[in-house]
Motif scaffolding. Sequence first.
Motif, PDB file in Angstrom:
ATOM      1  N   MET A   1       2.709   6.949  -4.183  1.00 50.31           N
ATOM      2  CA  MET A   1       1.834   5.901  -4.718  1.00 50.31           C
ATOM      3  C   MET A   1       1.688   4.716  -3.770  1.00 50.31           C
ATOM      4  SD  MET A   1       2.877   5.679  -8.734  1.00 50.31           S
ATOM      5  CE  MET A   1       4.594   5.331  -8.385  1.00 50.31           C
ATOM      6  N   VAL A   2       2.726   4.395  -3.013  1.00 47.51           N
ATOM      7  CA  VAL A   2       2.679   3.171  -2.214  1.00 47.51           C
ATOM      8  C   VAL A   2       2.433   3.385  -0.720  1.00 47.51           C
ATOM      9  CG1 VAL A   2       4.133   1.919  -3.843  1.00 47.51           C
ATOM     10  CG2 VAL A   2       5.180   3.043  -1.884  1.00 47.51           C
ATOM     11  N   SER A   3       2.572   4.606  -0.241  1.00 47.35           N
ATOM     12  CA  SER A   3       2.419   4.846   1.195  1.00 47.35           C
ATOM     13  C   SER A   3       1.035   4.480   1.714  1.00 47.35           C
ATOM     14  CB  SER A   3       2.734   6.305   1.543  1.00 47.35           C
ATOM     15  OG  SER A   3       4.112   6.551   1.389  1.00 47.35           O
ATOM     16  N   LYS A   4      -0.003   4.953   1.052  1.00 49.62           N
ATOM     17  CA  LYS A   4      -1.358   4.661   1.524  1.00 49.62           C
ATOM     18  C   LYS A   4      -1.678   3.160   1.436  1.00 49.62           C
ATOM     19  CE  LYS A   4      -6.192   5.908   1.092  1.00 49.62           C
ATOM     20  NZ  LYS A   4      -7.212   6.630   0.355  1.00 49.62           N
ATOM     21  N   PRO A   5      -1.399   2.493   0.292  1.00 53.28           N
ATOM     22  CA  PRO A   5      -1.657   1.048   0.241  1.00 53.28           C
ATOM     23  C   PRO A   5      -0.859   0.256   1.279  1.00 53.28           C
ATOM     24  CG  PRO A   5      -1.366   1.901  -1.972  1.00 53.28           C
ATOM     25  CD  PRO A   5      -1.020   3.008  -1.030  1.00 53.28           C
ATOM     26  N   LEU A   6       0.388   0.655   1.558  1.00 53.51           N
ATOM     27  CA  LEU A   6       1.178  -0.053   2.567  1.00 53.51           C
ATOM     28  C   LEU A   6       0.575   0.129   3.956  1.00 53.51           C
ATOM     29  CD1 LEU A   6       4.955   0.318   1.655  1.00 53.51           C
ATOM     30  CD2 LEU A   6       3.712  -1.779   2.105  1.00 53.51           C
ATOM     31  N   GLN A   7       0.147   1.346   4.279  1.00 51.56           N
ATOM     32  CA  GLN A   7      -0.455   1.596   5.592  1.00 51.56           C
ATOM     33  C   GLN A   7      -1.765   0.812   5.731  1.00 51.56           C
ATOM     34  OE1 GLN A   7       0.910   3.413   8.248  1.00 51.56           O
ATOM     35  NE2 GLN A   7      -0.717   2.302   9.278  1.00 51.56           N
ATOM     36  N   GLU A   8      -2.583   0.824   4.688  1.00 47.26           N
ATOM     37  CA  GLU A   8      -3.834   0.057   4.729  1.00 47.26           C
ATOM     38  C   GLU A   8      -3.545  -1.435   4.809  1.00 47.26           C
ATOM     39  OE1 GLU A   8      -5.867   1.334   1.189  1.00 47.26           O
ATOM     40  OE2 GLU A   8      -6.559   3.194   2.124  1.00 47.26           O
TER      41      GLU A   8
ATOM     42  N   ALA B   1      10.329   0.162   5.076  1.00 49.98           N
ATOM     43  CA  ALA B   1      10.541  -0.130   3.662  1.00 49.98           C
ATOM     44  C   ALA B   1      11.442   0.901   2.988  1.00 49.98           C
ATOM     45  CB  ALA B   1       9.199  -0.183   2.940  1.00 49.98           C
ATOM     46  N   ASP B   2      12.247   0.430   2.079  1.00 49.05           N
ATOM     47  CA  ASP B   2      13.110   1.288   1.273  1.00 49.05           C
ATOM     48  C   ASP B   2      12.339   1.651   0.009  1.00 49.05           C
ATOM     49  OD1 ASP B   2      15.234   2.681   0.266  1.00 49.05           O
ATOM     50  OD2 ASP B   2      16.393   0.901  -0.298  1.00 49.05           O
ATOM     51  N   ILE B   3      11.633   2.776   0.078  1.00 52.07           N
ATOM     52  CA  ILE B   3      10.767   3.198  -1.029  1.00 52.07           C
ATOM     53  C   ILE B   3      11.436   4.350  -1.772  1.00 52.07           C
ATOM     54  CG2 ILE B   3       8.496   4.106  -1.649  1.00 52.07           C
ATOM     55  CD1 ILE B   3       7.484   2.958   1.031  1.00 52.07           C
ATOM     56  N   PRO B   4      11.616   4.212  -3.077  1.00 51.74           N
ATOM     57  CA  PRO B   4      12.177   5.322  -3.841  1.00 51.74           C
ATOM     58  C   PRO B   4      11.292   6.569  -3.707  1.00 51.74           C
ATOM     59  CG  PRO B   4      12.076   3.333  -5.182  1.00 51.74           C
ATOM     60  CD  PRO B   4      11.328   3.058  -3.914  1.00 51.74           C
ATOM     61  N   PHE B   5      11.914   7.722  -3.670  1.00 49.14           N
ATOM     62  CA  PHE B   5      11.186   8.980  -3.462  1.00 49.14           C
ATOM     63  C   PHE B   5      10.019   9.141  -4.433  1.00 49.14           C
ATOM     64  CE2 PHE B   5      10.550  13.485  -4.404  1.00 49.14           C
ATOM     65  CZ  PHE B   5      10.180  13.938  -3.148  1.00 49.14           C
ATOM     66  N   PHE B   6      10.251   8.827  -5.713  1.00 52.03           N
ATOM     67  CA  PHE B   6       9.209   9.020  -6.719  1.00 52.03           C
ATOM     68  C   PHE B   6       8.008   8.098  -6.510  1.00 52.03           C
ATOM     69  CE2 PHE B   6      11.939   5.764  -8.500  1.00 52.03           C
ATOM     70  CZ  PHE B   6      11.043   4.848  -9.011  1.00 52.03           C
ATOM     71  N   ALA B   7       8.195   6.984  -5.815  1.00 57.38           N
ATOM     72  CA  ALA B   7       7.108   6.020  -5.615  1.00 57.38           C
ATOM     73  C   ALA B   7       6.409   6.181  -4.271  1.00 57.38           C
ATOM     74  CB  ALA B   7       7.657   4.603  -5.727  1.00 57.38           C
TER      75      ALA B   7
END
Length: 149
Positions: free
Chosen positions: A127-134, A118-124
């Motif tokens: 916030m999104v890494s744990k929900p994406l992994q889960e 995923a192309d995730i902006p640094f600031f986000a």
Amino acid sequence: MTKFESSIKQIPHSQQSVYRMLNDLNNVQRLKDRFPEGSTGNADMDKVKDKLQSLSFDHDSLSVSVDPVGQISMRIIERDEPKTIKFESDNSPLSFNFWIQILPVTETSSKMKLTIDADIPFFAKGMVSKPLQEGIEKIADALAMIPFE
């Protein structure tokens, strides 16, 4: 791009059976039809059921509403029978690639791993890494339970 991988899931079905089912997204309808109306009595299963009910799909693409992100759509961009199905985001708030790898273990069993890049902006990212992994782990668990034959 940030990569998220599921754990490897053992599946008691042949590689070809798993590929054949996942290769055609119209087979999602078969999964939706397996759930009875109303609550199943299992909170986790009811969440999966609710997500399945919000799915729209055709042979090569699917779209689902995910809280709090909104509508996420993806389409199949590559098939490497019987081992890989690759998807790409399509009209989604997040740009990503997603692929399913299926490897044989025996003639009647296989193993599967899911990957999201995923192309995730640094600031986000925090916030999104744990929900994406889960999320990828839950998707892998759900796919591993499909009756492929």
